[in-house]
Design an enzyme around this catalytic site. Sequence first.
Site, mmCIF file in Angstrom:
data_model
loop_
_atom_site.group_PDB
_atom_site.id
_atom_site.type_symbol
_atom_site.label_atom_id
_atom_site.label_comp_id
_atom_site.label_asym_id
_atom_site.label_seq_id
_atom_site.Cartn_x
_atom_site.Cartn_y
_atom_site.Cartn_z
ATOM 1 N N HIS A 75 116.941 28.551 -77.104
ATOM 2 C CA HIS A 75 117.780 27.801 -78.039
ATOM 3 C C HIS A 75 117.727 28.547 -79.376
ATOM 4 C CE1 HIS A 75 118.727 24.449 -80.808
ATOM 5 N NE2 HIS A 75 119.181 23.764 -79.768
ATOM 6 N N ASP A 94 108.253 26.446 -77.125
ATOM 7 C CA ASP A 94 109.225 25.445 -77.559
ATOM 8 C C ASP A 94 109.305 24.398 -76.444
ATOM 9 O OD1 ASP A 94 111.540 23.944 -77.732
ATOM 10 O OD2 ASP A 94 112.852 25.629 -78.203
ATOM 11 N N GLN A 107 112.463 20.594 -74.519
ATOM 12 C CA GLN A 107 112.976 20.081 -73.240
ATOM 13 C C GLN A 107 111.873 19.935 -72.204
ATOM 14 O OE1 GLN A 107 116.035 18.997 -72.979
ATOM 15 N NE2 GLN A 107 116.962 19.933 -74.786
ATOM 16 N N LYS A 121 114.332 13.463 -78.293
ATOM 17 C CA LYS A 121 114.701 13.834 -76.917
ATOM 18 C C LYS A 121 113.797 13.128 -75.902
ATOM 19 C CE LYS A 121 116.315 18.396 -78.332
ATOM 20 N NZ LYS A 121 117.777 18.302 -78.259
ATOM 21 N N CYS A 138 123.830 25.804 -78.316
ATOM 22 C CA CYS A 138 122.937 26.497 -79.262
ATOM 23 C C CYS A 138 122.185 27.621 -78.563
ATOM 24 C CB CYS A 138 121.940 25.539 -79.907
ATOM 25 S SG CYS A 138 122.723 24.298 -80.919
#
Length: 406
Positions: free
Chosen positions: A117, A194, A197, A220, A360
């Site tokens: 991303h 990261d 997700q 999220k 993104c």
Amino acid sequence: MSAAPRADFPLLAANPGLVYLDSAATSQKPRVVLDAMRSYYENANANPHRGAYKLSGISTEVYHDARREVARFLGAADADTLIFTRGTTESVNLLATAWGHQHVHRGDRIVVTRLEHHANFVPWQQLARDVGAEFRICELTHDGHVDLDQLRALVTANTKVVAFGHVSNALGTINDVPEIVKIAHAIGAVAFCDGAQGAPHLRVAFDDLEVDAYAFSGHKMLGPMGIGGVIVRRKLLEAMHPYQFGGDMIEFVFDGDTTWNVLPHKFEAGTPNVADAVGLAAAVRYLDALGMGVVRAHEVALSRYALERLAAIDGLHLYGPASAEARSGVVSFTLGDIHPHDVSTMLDVDGVCVRAGHHCAQPLMRALHTNATVRASFYVYNTAADVDALATSLAKAKARFHAHVG
Ligand code: PLP
């Protein structure tokens, strides 16, 4: 069957016809999260850390309980190494600014992957530009996985950091975190993950993962917008220079210099976002009650069903790993020559909310030789009926589009 009752989510309960398939962008919020935030403002609101009066003490306690709850959920025993931020974007910028400018110098190398991303790409790219380091991108295998052989070759002795996502927001690919960490650590680089997700969909055991930092976004994972964080190994955090200055993060301020507060305060300048932290703590309690194993099994089942149904639509091209097990609840596709934005607009007529665009992840889209895809993403409140609605609406959209353009 869903993993969580739709009735628990006020927005979904109020809109029975809505087929919400955009949870990778942001999730819906259960009532317990909204109630917890309201209750904080009604019963405990005061600026924490600052007052000598009881109410401020209560606010301080509530804030730290929230930190402990979220740290526990993510498998970090040392709660003070969880720094609250506005979300993954701010967390990665914290790492790239505070850690990066201290440790990355001219001639060093930064490695990211093609799946990233922009939030885990641009901060590292710009750091490399600022200090004169090399910025290298690890490419993917044909089925959308990070090419680990190429990564081994890219991570050379001058590499200082490998920054990679746990799960791709655009393709759903689940990365082999332990193997990527092993490759980084083999030459003494740090591995920053990261988890925007990852944390919402997979059980995260930070202390076992061996990753050096793990960033996440509350919104999220059923929590409110405006709160997230990053868990960082204590040794790294203690050596890191703060990147924002102001109230709360100081110990003593002299005319000519300042000393820093202990962790986590050193990295949380200014009045903290207590209500949203409380909301996030309620969200992780809710996820815990469902069971992350149940959440994962539900998403695999929905993805498998969606892959099957979508593969049967003539002209639909699927991106990402072939199997449902290798991805989170994300299905990315194009439909013939219909622009993804048109697909999304036509699905909206049937109340089906999907994302269309570059997600993104422009460097990834370029490698896939497309400008955009349509992305359907599932979460605890989705059902097989939602997948059916998506497939039916796609077939309709295709017929309607071709009737118009011939
Ligand atoms: N990383 C990934 C993989 C994401 O999916 C997102 C959001 O879509 C981000 C980072 C940025 O998260 P936020 O906008 O919550 O800071």
